[in-house]
Enzyme design. Sequence first.
Site: not given
Length: 477
Positions: A154, A229-230, A249-250, A283, A377
Amino acid sequence: MSPKELPFLLAGQWLHEGKLQERYSPYQNQLIARVWEASQEHLERAISAAVDAFEVTRSMPCYERQRILRKVAAALAGRKEELARTIALEAGKPIKTARTEVERAVLTFEIAAEESTRIGGEYLPMEIQESGKGKWALVRRFPIGPVAAITPFNFPLNLVAHKVAPAMAAGCSVVLKPAPQTPLSALELGKIITEAGWPAGGLNVLPLADADAAALVEDDRLKLLSFTGSAKVGWALKARSGKKRVVLELGGNAGVIIHNDADLGHAAKRCAIGGFTYAGQSCISVQRIFVQRESLDEFLDVFLPKVQILKMGDPLDESTDVGPLIRNADADRVEQWISQATSQGARILCGGTREGNLLSPTVLTGTRPDQLVNCEEIFAPLVTVEPYTIFDEAMARVNSSRYGLQAGVFTYDSRRIFAAYEKLEVGGVMINDVPTFRMDHMPYGGVKDSGLGREGVRYSIEDMTEMKILVMDQGTS
């Protein structure tokens, strides 16, 4: 003109090896490039190159690291339009938003250049007990070693910058796996960094199939894994990471609280931006909006027209506000989640239509906390708007999530502001703004399933360095 064929960067060499993969724009599914995909054997060579290069990067004086970082920032700025177009094509990001991403990447490298000369330490007195008489100590930070970096689609330039720039500032080498959907920006950044004079092997950029990337996570020669990511993937990688340090960093399903003393016009404007910029594929995109009941109708009267005027379409069109979702499968998923919510009583206040990978900006109400549009999400141009009665109730509803990245609170009451700061289970609280706000020097990250550790250049440098103490005995008897 035929699409470009892009090699990958390994040990200072650009290699046309491995598998040649085609990359398509998510907007019209047109072929935009062919990219050489590395193999497990290439990854092994890249890790070895990073280990060798670390002996060079760790010894570079900070002024030299700063000089290179400044050259990278200047080169990014000079190629702003070209890079923005690349981002728009590969990520489907509207061109005006893509330009902002390039500007942020420039700033990230400029901040890293400054921080490269500020990695200090402290003098520590030892004479706090008799046994420490005549002794003193220095505490200093040293680069941790080669870094493994895995980045998402993203923000294909700036989120790569957030891993590579602090590593360079700290004196670490890097093996980077960019997102498979968007490797082009990372490869261009690799060219810029090598041309700026960063040592061969100091940055290796390898498009890799997930099945071939295990060594990034499991090889102990890599001393830190930085993943964005996820949540599902991130925590699974941590479980396999062994002894290395891990920064995650999710995801999130960011909540916004709008109390009755807020400026509703300002709140509506910011929520329309925060919920639908880049089709909600961030996110910290606004997902759940909670409005005090007595102000709900007034808020919607202002908010819905701002959502409805957003233009959806071609990312290269200067007037486009909302581009496509990254994959057809994501558009399918969001359609299913909307259908589930409406079948259980939710109402569509605007949007809800789809054309290919384009989903019109959608606002739902009458939803339940356990519906997927709220508890997971969404990563799409969709928000839910629900009423609350008292402020404590709103905070509890924001907290009733397995995620905790950032939250926004619109109020001018200092008691509520500090209650939110104290009680909201998130990594950052934005007052009179949306959770989507981020500056690139901020400590950025979340709690619960939203991650581990913090990004932001200075804070990343802390993770990419190790403290070491030197104790000196002055030789007094």
